[in-house]
Design a protein around this motif. Structure first.
Motif, PDB file in Angstrom:
ATOM      1  N   LYS A 172      -0.077  26.718   7.116  1.00 29.55           N
ATOM      2  CA  LYS A 172      -0.031  28.127   7.505  1.00 29.55           C
ATOM      3  C   LYS A 172       0.971  28.943   6.684  1.00 29.55           C
ATOM      4  CE  LYS A 172      -1.499  27.225  12.272  1.00 29.55           C
ATOM      5  NZ  LYS A 172      -1.780  25.791  12.084  1.00 29.55           N
ATOM      6  N   ARG A 173       2.137  28.361   6.383  1.00 29.03           N
ATOM      7  CA  ARG A 173       3.174  29.131   5.690  1.00 29.03           C
ATOM      8  C   ARG A 173       2.932  29.244   4.187  1.00 29.03           C
ATOM      9  NH1 ARG A 173       8.243  26.155   8.527  1.00 29.03           N
ATOM     10  NH2 ARG A 173       6.832  24.401   8.184  1.00 29.03           N
ATOM     11  N   ILE A 174       2.416  28.178   3.574  1.00 27.11           N
ATOM     12  CA  ILE A 174       2.086  28.207   2.148  1.00 27.11           C
ATOM     13  C   ILE A 174       0.638  27.722   2.026  1.00 27.11           C
ATOM     14  CG2 ILE A 174       2.627  27.336  -0.155  1.00 27.11           C
ATOM     15  CD1 ILE A 174       5.479  26.859   0.748  1.00 27.11           C
ATOM     16  N   PRO A 175      -0.314  28.641   1.836  1.00 26.60           N
ATOM     17  CA  PRO A 175      -1.730  28.254   1.765  1.00 26.60           C
ATOM     18  C   PRO A 175      -1.983  27.175   0.707  1.00 26.60           C
ATOM     19  CG  PRO A 175      -1.504  30.645   1.915  1.00 26.60           C
ATOM     20  CD  PRO A 175      -0.123  30.096   1.702  1.00 26.60           C
ATOM     21  N   LYS A 176      -2.785  26.178   1.069  1.00 27.56           N
ATOM     22  CA  LYS A 176      -3.140  25.074   0.177  1.00 27.56           C
ATOM     23  C   LYS A 176      -1.904  24.443  -0.464  1.00 27.56           C
ATOM     24  CE  LYS A 176      -7.855  26.523  -0.820  1.00 27.56           C
ATOM     25  NZ  LYS A 176      -8.898  26.685  -1.859  1.00 27.56           N
ATOM     26  N   SER A 178      -9.187  16.988   4.279  1.00 26.62           N
ATOM     27  CA  SER A 178      -9.762  18.014   3.403  1.00 26.62           C
ATOM     28  C   SER A 178     -10.550  17.392   2.251  1.00 26.62           C
ATOM     29  CB  SER A 178      -8.637  18.884   2.831  1.00 26.62           C
ATOM     30  OG  SER A 178      -9.072  19.638   1.720  1.00 26.62           O
ATOM     31  N   GLU A 179     -11.803  17.797   2.107  1.00 23.15           N
ATOM     32  CA  GLU A 179     -12.620  17.324   0.990  1.00 23.15           C
ATOM     33  C   GLU A 179     -12.047  17.804  -0.341  1.00 23.15           C
ATOM     34  OE1 GLU A 179     -14.989  15.305   0.796  1.00 23.15           O
ATOM     35  OE2 GLU A 179     -15.954  15.121   2.757  1.00 23.15           O
ATOM     36  N   GLU A 180     -11.482  19.012  -0.336  1.00 24.79           N
ATOM     37  CA  GLU A 180     -10.912  19.554  -1.570  1.00 24.79           C
ATOM     38  C   GLU A 180      -9.710  18.718  -2.021  1.00 24.79           C
ATOM     39  OE1 GLU A 180      -9.457  23.831  -3.481  1.00 24.79           O
ATOM     40  OE2 GLU A 180      -9.469  23.576  -1.294  1.00 24.79           O
ATOM     41  N   ILE A 181      -8.817  18.393  -1.079  1.00 22.65           N
ATOM     42  CA  ILE A 181      -7.662  17.549  -1.404  1.00 22.65           C
ATOM     43  C   ILE A 181      -8.138  16.173  -1.854  1.00 22.65           C
ATOM     44  CG2 ILE A 181      -5.655  16.354  -0.456  1.00 22.65           C
ATOM     45  CD1 ILE A 181      -5.142  18.785   1.301  1.00 22.65           C
ATOM     46  N   ALA A 182      -9.143  15.648  -1.179  1.00 25.04           N
ATOM     47  CA  ALA A 182      -9.676  14.331  -1.526  1.00 25.04           C
ATOM     48  C   ALA A 182     -10.165  14.298  -2.969  1.00 25.04           C
ATOM     49  CB  ALA A 182     -10.800  13.951  -0.567  1.00 25.04           C
ATOM     50  N   GLN A 183     -10.898  15.317  -3.384  1.00 26.52           N
ATOM     51  CA  GLN A 183     -11.420  15.362  -4.749  1.00 26.52           C
ATOM     52  C   GLN A 183     -10.297  15.424  -5.773  1.00 26.52           C
ATOM     53  OE1 GLN A 183     -14.569  14.877  -5.797  1.00 26.52           O
ATOM     54  NE2 GLN A 183     -14.949  14.441  -3.624  1.00 26.52           N
ATOM     55  N   ILE A 217       0.847  -1.186   0.000  1.00 24.26           N
ATOM     56  CA  ILE A 217       0.000   0.000   0.000  1.00 24.26           C
ATOM     57  C   ILE A 217       0.887   1.241   0.000  1.00 24.26           C
ATOM     58  CG2 ILE A 217      -0.209  -0.038   2.539  1.00 24.26           C
ATOM     59  CD1 ILE A 217      -2.967   1.286   2.190  1.00 24.26           C
ATOM     60  N   ALA A 218       0.513   2.228  -0.793  1.00 26.04           N
ATOM     61  CA  ALA A 218       1.178   3.539  -0.783  1.00 26.04           C
ATOM     62  C   ALA A 218       0.229   4.524  -0.119  1.00 26.04           C
ATOM     63  CB  ALA A 218       1.513   3.994  -2.198  1.00 26.04           C
ATOM     64  N   ILE A 219       0.715   5.197   0.914  1.00 28.78           N
ATOM     65  CA  ILE A 219      -0.094   6.163   1.657  1.00 28.78           C
ATOM     66  C   ILE A 219       0.523   7.543   1.488  1.00 28.78           C
ATOM     67  CG2 ILE A 219      -0.992   6.832   3.916  1.00 28.78           C
ATOM     68  CD1 ILE A 219      -0.613   3.874   4.772  1.00 28.78           C
ATOM     69  N   ILE A 220      -0.225   8.452   0.889  1.00 25.60           N
ATOM     70  CA  ILE A 220       0.240   9.826   0.693  1.00 25.60           C
ATOM     71  C   ILE A 220      -0.440  10.685   1.744  1.00 25.60           C
ATOM     72  CG2 ILE A 220       0.339  11.771  -0.919  1.00 25.60           C
ATOM     73  CD1 ILE A 220       0.066   9.449  -3.129  1.00 25.60           C
ATOM     74  N   THR A 221       0.350  11.291   2.600  1.00 21.36           N
ATOM     75  CA  THR A 221      -0.182  12.030   3.753  1.00 21.36           C
ATOM     76  C   THR A 221      -0.342  13.508   3.407  1.00 21.36           C
ATOM     77  OG1 THR A 221       2.079  12.292   4.594  1.00 21.36           O
ATOM     78  CG2 THR A 221       0.820  10.415   5.402  1.00 21.36           C
ATOM     79  N   ALA A 222      -1.583  13.990   3.357  1.00 23.28           N
ATOM     80  CA  ALA A 222      -1.829  15.359   2.880  1.00 23.28           C
ATOM     81  C   ALA A 222      -2.857  16.076   3.742  1.00 23.28           C
ATOM     82  CB  ALA A 222      -2.288  15.323   1.424  1.00 23.28           C
ATOM     83  N   ARG A 223      -2.374  16.674   4.809  1.00 17.19           N
ATOM     84  CA  ARG A 223      -3.278  17.427   5.700  1.00 17.19           C
ATOM     85  C   ARG A 223      -3.731  18.714   5.014  1.00 17.19           C
ATOM     86  NH1 ARG A 223      -2.766  20.630  10.781  1.00 17.19           N
ATOM     87  NH2 ARG A 223      -0.588  21.009  10.256  1.00 17.19           N
ATOM     88  N   GLY A 224      -4.924  19.161   5.336  1.00 18.15           N
ATOM     89  CA  GLY A 224      -5.476  20.337   4.675  1.00 18.15           C
ATOM     90  C   GLY A 224      -4.868  21.657   5.122  1.00 18.15           C
TER      91      GLY A 224
END
Length: 236
Positions: free
Chosen positions: A15-19, A53-58, A5-12
């Protein structure tokens, strides 16, 4: 039981670089590079993104990753560490009746990760029977010749190396901050704290860049374009 399994960790939150995790990087959302590398490697039964984040998920789904669940509040706050996130992912898949032998954690802001590096890491993990494989790069300047500040003045941290030639100093390496491949059983047994039996993939410093501010971002794009041009030259 599935194999990899490959898990890409992407919290929404960033603070320093928005999105940061979905910002355009040389024409694509930066997370797309990690997803594509994992898919192209052809060694993973599952390529998923762990996010709150729903946006990241999409966006992740658009580029071919699975997002079967969102992170809990506990693993989405500022104090959660990567090991907590990975453990939660494994537990959630376990509840779904899916278990894995091997796992690769890929950071979403690591456009220098390639399918070849991921395949190499998995081959090394199995061949060396290591607990973890990770990319590292040598410090560009010998840390043993470093200075610290004391009462407004510079002093050598290790003065015993003052007269030692740079080429005679031991080479020290640091984490490239790109990905980590594990035996899942070892990871769970050690609760994600692995400090031994780590096999390195040594990468060139031109393929390594922390991205913590706008300058870092611009430098990373320059390095990425250089890497792509160099690969084209090698093929021609």
């Amino acid at each position: 039981m599935k194999n990899n399994i490959a898990i890409i960790t992407a919290r929404g939150g960033s603070k320093r670089i928005p999105k940061k995790n979905i910002r355009d990087f040389c024409g694509r959302p930066i997370i797309a590079y990690a997803i594509q590398a994992a898919i192209d490697a052809g060694i993973y039964d599952t390529v998923m993104v762990s996010t709150d984040s729903e946006e990241i998920a999409q966006i992740a789904k658009q580029y071919g990753a699975e997002v079967p669940f969102l992170r809990s509040e506990k693993t989405a706050d500022d104090y959660a560490i990567t090991a907590d996130v990975l453990m939660e992912v494994l537990e959630n898949y376990n509840k779904m009746g899916e278990e894995y032998d091997f796992m690769t954690c890929i950071y979403p802001t690591a456009p220098f990760v390639t399918a070849e590096k991921l395949k190499q890491a998995m081959e090394m993990l199995k061949r060396e029977k290591a607990s973890m494989v990770m990319p590292v790069t040598a410090f560009s300047y010998p840390p043993l010749r470093g200075y610290i500040m004391k009462e407004g003045h510079l002093t050598m941290k290790w003065p015993e190396y003052y007269k030692t030639r740079s080429q005679d100093l031991e080479t020290l390496y640091h984490d490239a901050g790109q990905f980590y491949s594990y035996y899942v059983k070892d990871f769970i047994k050690k609760k994600g704290v692995i400090t031994e039996e780590i096999v390195p993939i040594i990468v060139n410093e031109m393929e390594v860049q922390d991205i913590d501010n706008e300058t870092d971002w611009k430098v990373a794009e320059l390095k990425y374009r250089f890497m792509c041009e160099n690969e084209k030259d090698l093929k021609n």
